[in-house]
Structure formats: structure tokens, C-alpha cells
Design a protein around this motif. Structure first.
Motif, PDB file in Angstrom:
ATOM      1  N   PHE A 214      -5.376   4.436  -7.007  1.00  0.00           N
ATOM      2  CA  PHE A 214      -4.658   3.338  -7.291  1.00  0.00           C
ATOM      3  C   PHE A 214      -3.194   3.781  -7.743  1.00  0.00           C
ATOM      4  CE2 PHE A 214      -8.452   0.095  -8.221  1.00  0.00           C
ATOM      5  CZ  PHE A 214      -8.743   0.181  -7.161  1.00  0.00           C
ATOM      6  N   ALA A 215      -3.150   4.643  -8.282  1.00  0.00           N
ATOM      7  CA  ALA A 215      -1.810   5.379  -9.095  1.00  0.00           C
ATOM      8  C   ALA A 215      -0.958   6.219  -8.214  1.00  0.00           C
ATOM      9  CB  ALA A 215      -2.098   5.887 -10.255  1.00  0.00           C
ATOM     10  N   MET A 216      -1.494   6.360  -6.818  1.00  0.00           N
ATOM     11  CA  MET A 216      -0.807   7.363  -6.070  1.00  0.00           C
ATOM     12  C   MET A 216       0.543   6.877  -5.711  1.00  0.00           C
ATOM     13  SD  MET A 216      -3.959   9.042  -3.737  1.00  0.00           S
ATOM     14  CE  MET A 216      -2.708  10.005  -2.889  1.00  0.00           C
ATOM     15  N   ARG A 218       2.923   5.485  -7.311  1.00  0.00           N
ATOM     16  CA  ARG A 218       3.830   5.759  -8.443  1.00  0.00           C
ATOM     17  C   ARG A 218       3.935   7.261  -8.620  1.00  0.00           C
ATOM     18  NH1 ARG A 218      -0.045   1.856 -10.256  1.00  0.00           N
ATOM     19  NH2 ARG A 218      -0.865   3.222 -11.706  1.00  0.00           N
ATOM     20  N   ASN A 219       3.606   8.375  -8.231  1.00  0.00           N
ATOM     21  CA  ASN A 219       3.614   9.560  -8.467  1.00  0.00           C
ATOM     22  C   ASN A 219       4.289  10.343  -7.069  1.00  0.00           C
ATOM     23  OD1 ASN A 219       2.145  12.579  -8.044  1.00  0.00           O
ATOM     24  ND2 ASN A 219       2.475  12.204 -10.201  1.00  0.00           N
ATOM     25  N   PRO A 220       5.525  11.088  -7.227  1.00  0.00           N
ATOM     26  CA  PRO A 220       5.945  11.755  -5.722  1.00  0.00           C
ATOM     27  C   PRO A 220       4.939  12.535  -5.391  1.00  0.00           C
ATOM     28  CG  PRO A 220       7.076  12.040  -7.996  1.00  0.00           C
ATOM     29  CD  PRO A 220       6.043  11.596  -8.695  1.00  0.00           C
ATOM     30  N   GLU A 221       4.128  13.214  -5.765  1.00  0.00           N
ATOM     31  CA  GLU A 221       3.239  14.057  -5.262  1.00  0.00           C
ATOM     32  C   GLU A 221       2.215  13.025  -4.421  1.00  0.00           C
ATOM     33  OE1 GLU A 221       0.777  17.197  -3.221  1.00  0.00           O
ATOM     34  OE2 GLU A 221       2.968  16.845  -4.015  1.00  0.00           O
ATOM     35  N   GLY A 222       1.766  11.927  -5.124  1.00  0.00           N
ATOM     36  CA  GLY A 222       0.949  10.963  -4.602  1.00  0.00           C
ATOM     37  C   GLY A 222       1.546  10.474  -3.291  1.00  0.00           C
ATOM     38  N   ARG A 223       2.976  10.237  -3.586  1.00  0.00           N
ATOM     39  CA  ARG A 223       3.604   9.647  -2.451  1.00  0.00           C
ATOM     40  C   ARG A 223       3.516  10.351  -1.275  1.00  0.00           C
ATOM     41  NH1 ARG A 223       6.733   7.563  -6.604  1.00  0.00           N
ATOM     42  NH2 ARG A 223       8.376   9.077  -5.955  1.00  0.00           N
ATOM     43  N   ALA A 224       3.468  11.531  -1.459  1.00  0.00           N
ATOM     44  CA  ALA A 224       3.835  12.737  -0.131  1.00  0.00           C
ATOM     45  C   ALA A 224       2.177  12.905   0.361  1.00  0.00           C
ATOM     46  CB  ALA A 224       4.204  13.868  -0.705  1.00  0.00           C
ATOM     47  N   LEU A 225       1.449  12.651  -0.467  1.00  0.00           N
ATOM     48  CA  LEU A 225       0.172  12.528   0.233  1.00  0.00           C
ATOM     49  C   LEU A 225      -0.229  11.232   1.159  1.00  0.00           C
ATOM     50  CD1 LEU A 225      -1.679  14.030  -2.873  1.00  0.00           C
ATOM     51  CD2 LEU A 225      -1.606  15.227  -0.768  1.00  0.00           C
ATOM     52  N   LEU A 226       0.200  10.198   0.729  1.00  0.00           N
ATOM     53  CA  LEU A 226      -0.130   9.013   1.174  1.00  0.00           C
ATOM     54  C   LEU A 226       0.856   9.032   2.416  1.00  0.00           C
ATOM     55  CD1 LEU A 226      -0.039   6.510  -1.686  1.00  0.00           C
ATOM     56  CD2 LEU A 226      -1.755   7.036  -0.297  1.00  0.00           C
ATOM     57  N   GLU A 227       2.086   9.300   2.383  1.00  0.00           N
ATOM     58  CA  GLU A 227       2.835   9.492   3.511  1.00  0.00           C
ATOM     59  C   GLU A 227       2.376  10.441   4.825  1.00  0.00           C
ATOM     60  OE1 GLU A 227       7.607  10.913   4.716  1.00  0.00           O
ATOM     61  OE2 GLU A 227       6.823  10.808   2.641  1.00  0.00           O
ATOM     62  N   ALA A 228       1.633  11.475   4.423  1.00  0.00           N
ATOM     63  CA  ALA A 228       1.040  12.452   5.295  1.00  0.00           C
ATOM     64  C   ALA A 228      -0.047  11.628   6.139  1.00  0.00           C
ATOM     65  CB  ALA A 228       0.493  13.618   4.628  1.00  0.00           C
ATOM     66  N   LEU A 229      -0.854  10.546   5.232  1.00  0.00           N
ATOM     67  CA  LEU A 229      -1.679   9.831   5.784  1.00  0.00           C
ATOM     68  C   LEU A 229      -1.159   8.708   6.475  1.00  0.00           C
ATOM     69  CD1 LEU A 229      -4.446  10.194   2.994  1.00  0.00           C
ATOM     70  CD2 LEU A 229      -4.894  11.034   5.448  1.00  0.00           C
ATOM     71  N   ASN A 230      -0.046   8.346   6.334  1.00  0.00           N
ATOM     72  CA  ASN A 230       0.713   7.133   6.862  1.00  0.00           C
ATOM     73  C   ASN A 230      -0.035   5.902   6.314  1.00  0.00           C
ATOM     74  OD1 ASN A 230       2.445   5.464   8.499  1.00  0.00           O
ATOM     75  ND2 ASN A 230       0.931   5.449  10.466  1.00  0.00           N
ATOM     76  N   LEU A 231      -0.090   5.984   5.030  1.00  0.00           N
ATOM     77  CA  LEU A 231      -0.793   4.906   4.273  1.00  0.00           C
ATOM     78  C   LEU A 231       0.057   4.472   3.276  1.00  0.00           C
ATOM     79  CD1 LEU A 231      -4.433   6.014   3.766  1.00  0.00           C
ATOM     80  CD2 LEU A 231      -3.635   4.561   5.300  1.00  0.00           C
ATOM     81  N   ASP A 232       0.057   3.186   2.518  1.00  0.00           N
ATOM     82  CA  ASP A 232       1.104   2.666   1.510  1.00  0.00           C
ATOM     83  C   ASP A 232       0.340   3.103   0.064  1.00  0.00           C
ATOM     84  OD1 ASP A 232       2.455   1.404   3.430  1.00  0.00           O
ATOM     85  OD2 ASP A 232       1.166  -0.039   3.396  1.00  0.00           O
ATOM     86  N   GLY A 233      -0.891   2.997   0.112  1.00  0.00           N
ATOM     87  CA  GLY A 233      -1.632   3.364  -1.093  1.00  0.00           C
ATOM     88  C   GLY A 233      -3.130   2.719  -0.910  1.00  0.00           C
ATOM     89  N   PHE A 234      -3.811   2.580  -2.015  1.00  0.00           N
ATOM     90  CA  PHE A 234      -5.001   2.004  -2.077  1.00  0.00           C
ATOM     91  C   PHE A 234      -5.220   1.013  -2.866  1.00  0.00           C
ATOM     92  CE2 PHE A 234      -5.605   6.567  -0.905  1.00  0.00           C
ATOM     93  CZ  PHE A 234      -6.708   6.692   0.212  1.00  0.00           C
ATOM     94  N   VAL A 235      -6.136  -0.036  -2.694  1.00  0.00           N
ATOM     95  CA  VAL A 235      -6.225  -1.386  -3.434  1.00  0.00           C
ATOM     96  C   VAL A 235      -7.650  -1.670  -3.699  1.00  0.00           C
ATOM     97  CG1 VAL A 235      -3.994  -2.246  -2.360  1.00  0.00           C
ATOM     98  CG2 VAL A 235      -6.157  -2.725  -1.407  1.00  0.00           C
ATOM     99  N   PRO A 236      -7.890  -2.484  -4.538  1.00  0.00           N
ATOM    100  CA  PRO A 236      -9.180  -2.721  -4.936  1.00  0.00           C
ATOM    101  C   PRO A 236     -10.055  -3.326  -3.775  1.00  0.00           C
ATOM    102  CG  PRO A 236      -7.775  -3.541  -6.593  1.00  0.00           C
ATOM    103  CD  PRO A 236      -6.802  -2.901  -5.670  1.00  0.00           C
TER     104      PRO A 236
END
Length: 259
Positions: A214-216, A218-236
Motif C-alpha cells: 500500500f505504501a509503494m 509514497r516511496n521513490p523506489e516504490g514508485r519506480a517499481l510501480l512505474e516498471a509494472l505500469n501500475l499506480d499502486g495497490f489498494v485493499p
């Protein structure tokens, strides 16, 4: 902690999963290992026999085993935990295909017998078009949505049933298969393939994994990983996200989903 999944879209899968595991280890406080299998059934078997702690599966197997599974997190793409199934055609081999009704005596590629977009949707749409498996020249499982796109692009199939998120992400990343295929049909929206755990008392490491996901954003490395997956994030997420898959499966003989 072990997390089961099918191959991700990225060409550098091993390097990406190593980065993601390291990211999650730092935040969960335990070693993290991704366990990849070629199709959903082996991943599901690993989870149901408690050989992995969590698994990234499809909405169809979630509906099939809903009494045994709990949602851990649902990916968000284009600001929604939703996606569509696509029917794609080969530009070179079948430029005349306009929809499911044009697949008589054609070769159709599926991705996985436990995939909603890569099998279940196709069965429903073929039926609505008045076609059965016997009306196709041939069909085959390409074992993964990326492989469906590549099979259609290479002329091994006239058309393919594919996860729209996968096709769009391949296009975004400049993968050549999307240059040689066209999207001719898009489905209604379905709940995005979720991460799940067994339905049992929560464990601290699973709770930590959920919070790390859920916190990805909000973190620069987390955002980079999400960008590689073409995702915005994870939700409940919520089980109701998968109602359309459940209703569709109930209309297909031998889907395994009961009313």
C-alpha cells in the motif's frame, strides 16, 4: 516470505523481481522470495498447500476458491483496480476480423485455462457469437498473455484473447508484438488480478507485506517499481470487484463456479 506469481510482462523479469524482493525485505523485516510458475494452477497449488505465503493470481481462480482465500491487495491501473479483456487480431494474417463472430475456422490463442481474460471471457463471447470450440480451426494455450500477443503477431494464430492491461503495457514499453496486432474488441471492466493469501488468522509478516504494498506510491523506489509494472499502486479491494467474473463463470458450463 515466499510470494507466488506467473511471469511478469517485463523483459528483465529476474532483475526486476530481485529489486522488488529487496524493497519488500527492507520494509517487512524478513527475507522475501518470488516463486514464478508458468501458469496459474501451479501458483494456486503452492498457495493452497502453504508452500507460499501469498500469490498473485487472476480473478477467476479467486472466485473459484473464494472460500479458501482472502484478498491481500489489488493492483490499481489507470487509477482503478479494474481492467478489460481484449480480442486482438493479426494485422498480416487476419485484417478482416472485426469481432468474435469472425472467428469461425480461425486459430485462436488463449493464455491460461484459469485466466478470466485469457479463457473465461473468450468462452462467453464465442457462445454469444453462436460459435463453439468445434467451429474454430484450432485453439491453443500460449501460456501467458505476452505469449498470446507474440503468437498472434507472428502469425501462429489469427486472433487472441488477452488481458488489456498486458497489451497496453507491452505497447507502452515498445514491445514489437503490439505493432503487428490490432485490438478489435474490449470487454466490460473486471476486478484486476489480485494478490491473495489463505483465509486464516492474519500473520504479522503478511500484514507487513500488505502495508508495504500500500505504501509503494509514497516511496521513490516504490514508485519506480510501480512505474516498471505500469501500475499506480495497490489498494485493499473487495470481493465485490469480482462479481462480474463470478456471474460470467456461472453461465459457462464446467467453469467450476456455482450459483
Amino acid at each position: 516470505m515466499r510470494i507466488g506469481l506467473t511471469p511478469v510482462i517485463l523483459a528483465d523479469q529476474a532483475a526486476f523481481l530481485t529489486r522488488w524482493a529487496a524493497y519488500l525485505e527492507e520494509r517487512c523485516g524478513v527475507a522475501v522470495r518470488f516463486v514464478a510458475r508458468e501458469s496459474y494452477q501451479p501458483v494456486l497449488d503452492l498457495l493452497l498447500t502453504q508452500r507460499v505465503d501469498a500469490a498473485w493470481i487472476c480473478g477467476y481462480p479467486f472466485v473459484l476458491h473464494e472460500r479458501d482465500l482472502s484478498l491481500l491487495a489489488v493492483p490499481s491501473w489507470a487509477d482503478e483496480p479494474l481492467y478489460r479483456s481484449y480480442l486482438i487480431r493479426s494485422r498480416r494474417l487476419a485484417p478482416d476480423i472485426q469481432g468474435w463472430h469472425d472467428l469461425r475456422d480461425r486459430v485462436l490463442a488463449y493464455s491460461d485455462p484459469l485466466s478470466n481474460s485469457g479463457w473465461l471471457v473468450a468462452q462467453a463471447q464465442l457462445s454469444r457469437a453462436g460459435l463453439s470450440a468445434g467451429d474454430l480451426r484450432r485453439s491453443f494455450f500460449a501460456h501467458g498473455h505476452r505469449n498470446v500477443a507474440e503468437a498472434v503477431a507472428a502469425g501462429l494464430a489469427h486472433a487472441g484473447s488477452i488481458d488489456g492491461y498486458v497489451w497496453e503495457t507491452m505497447r507502452l514499453q515498445g514491445m514489437g508484438a503490439t505493432d503487428d496486432t490490432d485490438v478489435v474488441w474490449r470487454s466490460e471492466e473486471f476486478g484486476f488480478p489480485p494478490l491473495v493469501t489463505l483465509r486464516q488468522p492474519s500473520h504479522a509478516r503478511v500484514d507487513a507485506l500488505r502495508e508495504a504494498l500500500f505504501a509503494m506510491p509514497r516511496n521513490p523506489e516504490g514508485r519506480a517499481l510501480l512505474e516498471a509494472l505500469n501500475l499506480d499502486g495497490f489498494v485493499p479491494g473487495d470481493a465485490s470487484l469480482f462479481n462480474s467474473i463470478r456471474l460470467q463463470a456461472m453461465q459457462i458450463p464446467d467453469s467450476g463456479v456455482q450459483g
